[in-house]
Design a protein around this motif. Structure first.
Motif, PDB file in Angstrom:
ATOM      1  N   ILE A  46       0.843  -1.205   0.000  1.00 20.08           N
ATOM      2  CA  ILE A  46       0.000   0.000   0.000  1.00 20.08           C
ATOM      3  C   ILE A  46       0.873   1.248   0.000  1.00 20.08           C
ATOM      4  CG2 ILE A  46      -1.855   1.239   1.218  1.00 20.08           C
ATOM      5  CD1 ILE A  46      -2.690  -1.606   0.334  1.00 20.08           C
ATOM      6  N   GLU A  47       0.553   2.161  -0.910  1.00 18.77           N
ATOM      7  CA  GLU A  47       1.243   3.457  -0.945  1.00 18.77           C
ATOM      8  C   GLU A  47       0.208   4.581  -0.960  1.00 18.77           C
ATOM      9  OE1 GLU A  47       3.451   5.484  -0.690  1.00 18.77           O
ATOM     10  OE2 GLU A  47       5.342   4.410  -0.490  1.00 18.77           O
ATOM     11  N   VAL A  48       0.700   5.822  -0.841  1.00 21.33           N
ATOM     12  CA  VAL A  48      -0.258   6.928  -0.692  1.00 21.33           C
ATOM     13  C   VAL A  48      -0.838   7.404  -2.021  1.00 21.33           C
ATOM     14  CG1 VAL A  48       0.535   7.856   1.505  1.00 21.33           C
ATOM     15  CG2 VAL A  48       1.746   8.483  -0.593  1.00 21.33           C
ATOM     16  N   SER A  49      -0.136   7.160  -3.135  1.00 16.68           N
ATOM     17  CA  SER A  49      -0.650   7.609  -4.434  1.00 16.68           C
ATOM     18  C   SER A  49      -0.383   6.543  -5.480  1.00 16.68           C
ATOM     19  CB  SER A  49       0.057   8.902  -4.843  1.00 16.68           C
ATOM     20  OG  SER A  49       1.424   8.605  -5.098  1.00 16.68           O
ATOM     21  N   GLU A  50      -1.091   6.657  -6.601  1.00 19.02           N
ATOM     22  CA  GLU A  50      -0.897   5.693  -7.704  1.00 19.02           C
ATOM     23  C   GLU A  50       0.556   5.713  -8.144  1.00 19.02           C
ATOM     24  OE1 GLU A  50      -3.046   3.653  -8.921  1.00 19.02           O
ATOM     25  OE2 GLU A  50      -5.023   4.403  -8.318  1.00 19.02           O
ATOM     26  N   ASP A  51       1.093   6.926  -8.222  1.00 13.85           N
ATOM     27  CA  ASP A  51       2.487   7.087  -8.680  1.00 13.85           C
ATOM     28  C   ASP A  51       3.460   6.355  -7.764  1.00 13.85           C
ATOM     29  OD1 ASP A  51       2.401   8.442 -10.928  1.00 13.85           O
ATOM     30  OD2 ASP A  51       3.361  10.300 -10.165  1.00 13.85           O
ATOM     31  N   ALA A  52       3.290   6.611  -6.466  1.00 15.07           N
ATOM     32  CA  ALA A  52       4.187   5.981  -5.486  1.00 15.07           C
ATOM     33  C   ALA A  52       4.024   4.465  -5.509  1.00 15.07           C
ATOM     34  CB  ALA A  52       3.902   6.526  -4.094  1.00 15.07           C
ATOM     35  N   ALA A  53       2.769   4.012  -5.694  1.00 13.12           N
ATOM     36  CA  ALA A  53       2.515   2.564  -5.741  1.00 13.12           C
ATOM     37  C   ALA A  53       3.219   1.961  -6.956  1.00 13.12           C
ATOM     38  CB  ALA A  53       1.019   2.298  -5.793  1.00 13.12           C
ATOM     39  N   HIS A  54       3.137   2.663  -8.073  1.00 11.83           N
ATOM     40  CA  HIS A  54       3.777   2.163  -9.292  1.00 11.83           C
ATOM     41  C   HIS A  54       5.297   2.098  -9.101  1.00 11.83           C
ATOM     42  CE1 HIS A  54       4.561   1.346 -13.447  1.00 11.83           C
ATOM     43  NE2 HIS A  54       5.379   2.388 -13.494  1.00 11.83           N
ATOM     44  N   ARG A  55       5.848   3.162  -8.504  1.00 11.87           N
ATOM     45  CA  ARG A  55       7.312   3.184  -8.279  1.00 11.87           C
ATOM     46  C   ARG A  55       7.733   2.011  -7.386  1.00 11.87           C
ATOM     47  NH1 ARG A  55       6.799   8.766  -7.916  1.00 11.87           N
ATOM     48  NH2 ARG A  55       6.715   8.679  -5.641  1.00 11.87           N
ATOM     49  N   ALA A  56       6.919   1.731  -6.371  1.00 15.85           N
ATOM     50  CA  ALA A  56       7.245   0.624  -5.460  1.00 15.85           C
ATOM     51  C   ALA A  56       7.186  -0.710  -6.204  1.00 15.85           C
ATOM     52  CB  ALA A  56       6.274   0.617  -4.282  1.00 15.85           C
ATOM     53  N   GLU A  57       6.179  -0.854  -7.072  1.00 18.14           N
ATOM     54  CA  GLU A  57       6.072  -2.109  -7.843  1.00 18.14           C
ATOM     55  C   GLU A  57       7.314  -2.311  -8.696  1.00 18.14           C
ATOM     56  OE1 GLU A  57       2.777  -3.242 -10.169  1.00 18.14           O
ATOM     57  OE2 GLU A  57       1.281  -2.701  -8.663  1.00 18.14           O
TER      58      GLU A  57
END
Ligand code: 3H9
Length: 704
Positions: A327-338
């Motif tokens: 879980i991340e705070v934004s779509e962007d951050a979630a994508h970067r984590a993936e």
């Protein structure tokens, strides 16, 4: 025909169609204890007296071939027959002997197989000579037989590195003769033996092979690379001495040299320390609170936060076969984590830790990210790895409490914060605990399982089960600022800052401690971790700081200048683009000098020994308090923590073992000596004083 003389026999023999199958059954790892050695000698004596035996197969029962000499026997006087005698008896057998390997053949276990004339192994088997990890060299002929079979350079790599080789590599090296599919080992070994009988193939003693003699320049290159990698450990260099003997003398002379070197190493402090570390890492999982307690089921886990820690934890869990939702705070951050998780997994494929098919399966079916907590409704365990702020943690845990299913465990990866306070923000305080991973989490083996006042035993057992699944070493820790490791670190950091205020430069400190055996000096480590992390922590603790403390502010000054360490190119060191390590910076020495002047201090010379004494005394003293308060269960829990999370030299056994080695009265005297300069920092722990008074060591507290 079966021979099994008594009910508790550890070796049995069975003869069918001219092949005697000798089976070692000494669970859990078929260590070559005195009983096994005796019965093996007996079994091979029988071969001579059985006219119907034309070949012998050696097999081990259970999950593995033999893990070598029985490490637990090492403290007692060695009893005959010794392992080299057993290996010699096998090699001297008049009919061909085949060792059939599954699981791992390690140390004396592999040496036993080297005494056999032929070796076959299951495809999944591994074999190695890890004696260097115990401060030893192979002492049952391995140093002489291995180079004869696979060459000197390959033998040096196997012996001095200590890592096992896979069956396929062993076959290429000439270490084994045949690879068989798992499950078919016994049958394949018997057929192999029968082929030898039918073709009239005779014995093939390794001792009769010629050992290659390495050309001088290649030998020198090998020696210097082993010396560099040894980092103060003596066993790898002793392995080379034994190989030298293999190249330049007879087999018997080589064996004699091996024995002499083995004897020297076995009575060394390094062996005692490494053996202690090996056993401590197995003992640390024995925690009374969870003895006999079943862990909860683990299938799906959630990770909150896609920073370095969250990414490492997610990757580690995926490699352990779990499903992960991050879980991340934004779509962007979630994508970067993936992307970051995929990159870590890709690295694992490159290092053969994961197959490309497994990677595809993970990315397609077991891993996903989200910006909503709702996706965690069916998670069995959630690990929060968000920003280190109690307000942030409170917010996250109350959301998790509302969404996660009953029985789901809620864990925080906090490095310092109060797990009890976090637990109180939920309606399930018994399901809350700390799981403190170390960065990078997919590499570092340590996991502190932090047990709060209300944490239930099965939640703790689940933390330990998770660590095992992730191939990590879990240490039980109690709640305090920094738990075991970071609490001790904060204290020794103050002691080395004190050394700097007295006159040592940060570079003197790093150099002295590297020479002591640390992988990196503490100031270089701070640069790597990011100086801003320690700064934030010091600011958090500032309101509670005792005015009597001598506070060294030079690290704060560096942070105020934006020097956060490696990530900003400057910290205690300057980092040139692409350089592996940093260079000392005169500007830092100037900042330190200004700090000394502000405190009215005059710099004095400080020897490398005094720096080490300060570091060790601070560590042992704070660790004694940590044990006294029950934060660590035993001294060995502290040692395992410092060895696996903080780069403490393994061949010194850990700070507690090292303190015992130098003597606790020396440590206490050092503390009293340093107290004259800083009475606030150097207050002896009661436990340390008590142990010195009774003449006991930390070791006396290791059995609970
Ligand atoms: C040697 O061979 C010297 C010779 O060259 C010369 C002699 C003259 N002995 O690790 P685990 C115990 S030196 C006694 O949790 P895994 C271990 O303590 C030896 N006990 O399982 C534990 O006990 P407990 C060179 C041993 O599946 C239990 O077995 N060999 C030995 O994760 C399970 O162990 C080595 O250095 C032993 N040799 O890993 C190999 N080995 O349950 C050392 C293990 O009471 N062993 N135990 O806590 C290993 O690397 C791993 O244990 C192994 C299994 C990979 C085998």
């Amino acid at each position: 025909m079966t021979f099994l003389d008594h009910d508790d026999a550890v070796v049995s023999c069975d003869v069918t169609s001219g092949v005697m199958v000798v089976v070692i059954a000494n669970p859990p790892v078929n260590a070559l204890s005195h009983a096994v050695r005796l019965e093996l000698i007996d079994s091979f004596a029988r071969v001579q007296s059985e006219p119907g035996v034309h070949a012998v197969v050696i097999l081990c029962q259970g999950r593995t071939f033999s893990a070598g000499a029985d490490i637990r026997e090492f403290t007692a006087a060695p009893k005959s027959p010794h392992l080299p005698q057993v290996v010699d008896a096998i090699e001297a057998c008049a009919v061909p002997v085949i060792a059939a390997i599954h699981g791992t053949a390690l140390g004396g276990g592999l040496e036993l197989a080297l005494g056999a004339h032929y070796r076959i192994a299951e495809r999944t088997a591994k074999m190695g000579l890890p004696e260097v990890n115990l401060g030893l060299l192979p002492g049952a002929g391995g140093t002489q037989r291995l180079p004869r079979l696979i060459g000197v350079e390959a033998a040096a790599q196997v012996m001095t590195g200590g890592d096992p080789v896979l069956a396929k590599d062993a076959k290429e090296l000439g270490l084994i003769d045949l690879i068989v599919e798992p499950g078919r080992l016994k049958q394949a070994a018997i057929s192999f033996a029968q082929d030898l009988i039918v073709t009239g193939t005779s014995v093939r003693p390794t001792r009769e092979m010629t050992c290659e003699v390495l050309e001088k320049t290649r030998w020198e290159v090998l020696k210097s690379s082993v010396a560099t990698r040894a980092k103060g450990s003596t066993a790898p260099l002793a392995c080379l001495d034994a190989l030298d003997a293999a190249m330049h003398g007879s087999f018997e002379a080589g064996l004699a040299q091996e024995r002499a070197l083995f004897g020297q190493l076995k009575s060394s402090d390094q062996h005692r320390a490494l053996r202690y570390a090996f056993l401590a890492e197995r003992e640390v999982g024995k925690v009374p609170m969870i003895t006999g307690v079943a862990p909860r089921g683990l299938d799906q886990i959630g990770v909150i936060g896609g920073g370095t820690m969250g990414v490492g934890i997610a990757a580690s869990a995926l490699m352990a076969g779990l499903g992960v939702r991050l879980i991340e705070v934004s779509e962007d951050a979630a994508h970067r984590a993936e992307v970051a998780v995929a990159r870590v997994l890709d690295g694992a494929v490159k290092r053969w830790k994961l197959s490309p098919q497994q990677l595809d399966e993970i990315l397609e079916h077991r891993f996903g990210s989200d910006v909503e907590y709702a996706g965690l409704a069916d998670a069995d365990l959630v690990i929060e790895a968000a920003f280190e702020s109690m307000d942030v943690k409170r917010e996250i845990f109350s959301q998790l409490d509302a969404i996660c299913k009953p029985g789901a465990i809620l864990a925080s990866n906090t490095s310092y914060l109060d797990i009890n306070e976090i637990a109180r923000t939920t309606n399930r305080p018994s399901d809350v605990l700390g799981l403190h991973f170390f960065s990078p989490a997919h590499v570092m083996r340590l996991l502190e399982v932090v047990v709060g006042d209300t944490t239930s035993a099965d939640a703790v057992a689940t933390g330990f089960a998770l660590a095992k699944r992730m191939k990590k070493i879990a240490v039980r820790a109690g709640v305090c600022d920094g738990f075991i490791g970071n609490r001790i670190l904060s204290h020794y950091q103050k002691a080395i800052n004190g050394a700097v205020l007295h006159g040592a430069s940060p570079y003197d400190v790093d150099q002295a401690l590297k020479r002591f055996g640390l992988a990196m000096g503490p100031f270089a480590v701070s640069d790597l971790a990011g100086l801003d992390i320690g700064w934030a922590n010091r600011k958090r603790l500032a309101p509670a700081r005792d005015p009597a403390e001598t506070y060294a502010a030079f690290a704060d000054v560096l942070c105020e200048m934006g020097r956060f360490g490696r990530k900003t190119g400057r910290g205690f060191y300057i980092y040139e683009e692409g350089a592996k390590s940093g260079c000392p910076d005169p500007e830092v020495e100037e900042i330190v000098a200004q700090e000394r002047a502000r405190k009215g201090r005059t710099a004095r010379d400080m020897s490398a020994q005094e720096i080490v004494d300060r570091y060790m005394a601070a560590m042992a003293n704070e660790a004694a308090r940590v044990i006294e308060e029950g934060i660590a269960l035993r001294p060995l829990d502290v040692d395992v923590t410092l060895l696996n999370g903080y780069g403490f030299p393994r061949w010194r056994g850990g700070p507690m073992h090292f303190a015992d080695t130098v003597g606790l009265s020396k440590i206490l005297n050092d503390i009293k000596r340093f107290q004259e300069e800083d009475a606030h920092l150097w207050q002896p722990a009661q436990l340390l004083e008590r142990l010195v008074a009774t003449g006991e060591g930390f070791e006396s507290l290791n059995s609970i």
